[in-house]
Design a protein around this motif. Sequence first.
Motif: not given
Length: 739
Positions: A108-111, A135-142, A145-148, A188-193
Motif C-alpha cells: 500500500g505504501k509503495m502505491l 504548491e509544488e506538491l499535487n496532493y489532489t492527484f495523490m 489515485f487513492n480514491s480510485a 477513500s478521499r485521503f492518502i491512506l491505506l
Amino acid sequence: MASQTTGANTQTEELRRRNVAGQPAPASTGAQPKVAEKSKEKAFSIVEFLDTWEIIWAPIIFIALAFFTRMWKIGLSPIVTWDEAHFGKFGSHYLKREFYFDVHPPLGKMLVGLSGYLAGYNGSFEFKSGETYPEELNYTFMRLFNSAFGALCVPLAYFTARELNFKRPTIWLVTLMVLFENSYTTISRFILLDSMLLFFTFTTVFCWSKFHRYQHDPFSPEWGLWLMMTGVSIGCVCSVKWVGLFCTALVGLYTIEDLWNKFGDLKMPKVELAAHLGFRVFGLILIPLAVYMFSFYLHFLVLENSGPGDAQMSSLFQANLRGTEVGKDSPLEVAYGSRATLKNMGYGGGLLHSHHQTYPEGSTQQQITCYHHKDANNDWFFYPNRGDPDYQPEEELRFPGNGDTIRLIHAQTGRNLHSHQIAAPVTKADWEVSCYGNTTVGDTKDHWQIEVVRDAASRDYSKIRTLTTSFRLKHPDLGCYLRAGNVNLPQWGFKQIEVTCVKSNNPRDVYTHWNVESHWNDKLPPGDPGSYKSPFLQDFIHLNVAMMTSNNALVPDPDKQDDLASKWWQWPILNVGLRMCGWDDKIVKYFLLGNPIVYWGSTASLGAFFLMLAWYLIRWQRGYNDLKPAEIDQIHYSGVYPVIGWFLHYLPFVAMGRVTYVHHYYPALYFAILCMGFCLDWSSRRWRLNKYVNWGLFGTLYVVIIGLFWLFRAICFGMEGSHTQWKHLKWFTAWRITD
C-alpha cells in the motif's frame, strides 16, 4: 451432439441466472396481429431491453456515482489530514529511496509512493500533521489515485452480489449500501491505506465467489483462473495490512470444508483428489506467499539508501545501504581497546545501550537496555578480563576470539557490563544485567566469555570481525547468556528493551546472538565488511518479526488520553465517530462516521441471521423438511460465509490489546452488508411478495440510504465555516461534530 448439449446448458444457465436475479425469462417471439398494440409493444421492448442489458448499464451508473462520491471536492482541504502524516511520509521515503520502518507490509505504501511519482512529487515534503501542502506538491492527484481504489469497491460489490445468487433488488441494495456508506466515502478521499485494504478485501471475496461458481466444473480454465486470482488477491490484501490475514482465514476455512467433502466422496479417484489438493496448495498458498514476498523484494530493491528505519534491520543489511555509517571505514577485526557498538541479532533487536539512570529496584545500579536509535550511549570498549594483563594504549595489538573472556566498558560512563544473582526487573526468571565499577574497581562478575556462532567472512573464529561475526556472551560465574528479548521496560526505563542474563543455554536463540555493528580503532586499517550481502530470506523474516513485535507494542498508554481511539463494542452500533483534523472554523473539517441505516441495518441482520438459522435447525430437528438442497446451499455460501467473514474481521479486535479506531471495523462492515443482503433476499424469496410490493420495500430502503448519505454529506465532502452549523447532525453525545 456435444455442441447441442453445450447450447442447452448455456440456455439453462442463462435461465437460472435470470431466475436468481429476479429477471423475467425471455419473451417468446411471435407476430402481433393487432396494429393498435404497436405502442404497447414498443414500450415493452424498452423494458425488455433495459432488463436484458442491466448487467451493463447498472454497473456503469454505479461506477459513475462511485467516482463522483469519492472524488468530488477531494482537494478542498489543503492541509495534511489525519494519517496522511504517516503514509504520505512513507511515500516520500520511496521517492527518496530511503529505508524506513513501519508495522504494515509495503504494498500500500509503495502505491502511495507511485501516486507521488506520477504527480511529479520529489519526496521533499515532511507531511507534518496539520501542515499546509506546498504548491509544488499535487496532493489532489495523490488523493485521487487513492480514491480510485475506494470507487472500484462499488462495482466489485455489485458483481459479488450477483455471484452470491442474490435477486436484482438485493444486488442493487448491497451496491448502494457500499456506494452511499459515508465512512467508506470519507476514508477513500485521503492518502491512506484503507481504500486499498478495502479494495483487495472486495477483490478477494469476489474472486472466491467466482471460484465457487465453478465448483461443479473443476479443472476448467475458468475454475483455474479464479482459483489463482483468489490467491493473487489474498497476497495483495495481506501485503497492504495484516488484517488481510482474516480474509485468508475465510478462504482457508472454505477450502478445508471443500477438500473435506471431496475426501468423503468415495467415488472420486485418488488421483483427482490429489489434483484438487495440489491446485489449492499452489493457488491459495504458494501464489499468495509469492505475492507477499515479492512486495518485500521490491521494498528492499527500491529503498537502497540509508534512512530512519535502518536500526530495525541487521547490521549486515545496513552496511549494504548507500550513505550508511554502519561499517563505514570500520576496521574488520576487533582488538582490545577498540570502541564498538553491539547489535542484538534477534528480530527487531536494538543496540546494547546504557545511560546514567539506575534501576529503581533490585541492585539500583546503572541500567542496561537495548535501543534502536544511534547515539554515543551505545558505544563500548573491548577490554581484557581482570586475570589478563591490563590494556595499554601503546601495546602490541591483541585480538579477542572464540572462547576468550573479556570485559565490555561503557564509553560514556566508564562502567563495566555486569551481571549478578538479582532478578531482572521484568523477566524475573532471568538475572539482572547492569553497569558497575570502572576500569580498576570490579570483580569477576564483569567478565563475559565469547562463543562464536558463525562468521560470514571466515571459518577462522580466532578473531571477532565487524558485522560478519555472530557471537554469544556467556557469564562465566553464573553460566547465563546476555539476551535482549524485545520485552519493554516501564517508563522509568524509557520503554527501551530489557537486557537480561538468561539461565537456559539455547544456542539457536537469536536474541542471545550479537555482532559488532560499528568499530573504531586508529591502529587498524579500514575494512570493507559491507561487501558481504545479507540474504533476502533472512532479511524478509527479520523485518516481518520486527513488524510483529512493534505492532504488539502499540498498546494504550494509561498516562495519555487518546480522544480518537474507540472500543470494539462502539463500532457496530455506530456509537462513535472520529475527527480527522482540527476543529477550527478556518479549516475544512472531516468527521469519520458511517451511514446510520447501513450500520444499524447490517448489525441487526447479524442477529436476524442467527434467529433464522435457529428456526430452521429447530424445525429440521422436529422432522420438517422445509429446505431444498439448492436452498441449503444458498444459506451456506451466501449467508454463513459472510457471517464467518464478519466474525473473523471483528473478533480479533475484541481480544487484542492494541489501540483501536473506528476504521478498523470497515472490512468487517462489508461482510455485515452482505449478511443484510442475504437476509432481505431470503425473506423476499420465502414470503413470495408481489413484485410491486417487493420493489416498493426495497425502493424505500434505497431512498433512506441515499437520503441519509446526502444528509451527512458534509462530513465526507468537508465542513466549511463554523462547526455550530452542523448541530442537526449530532444525534448522539459521542458524535463530537459540534463540540
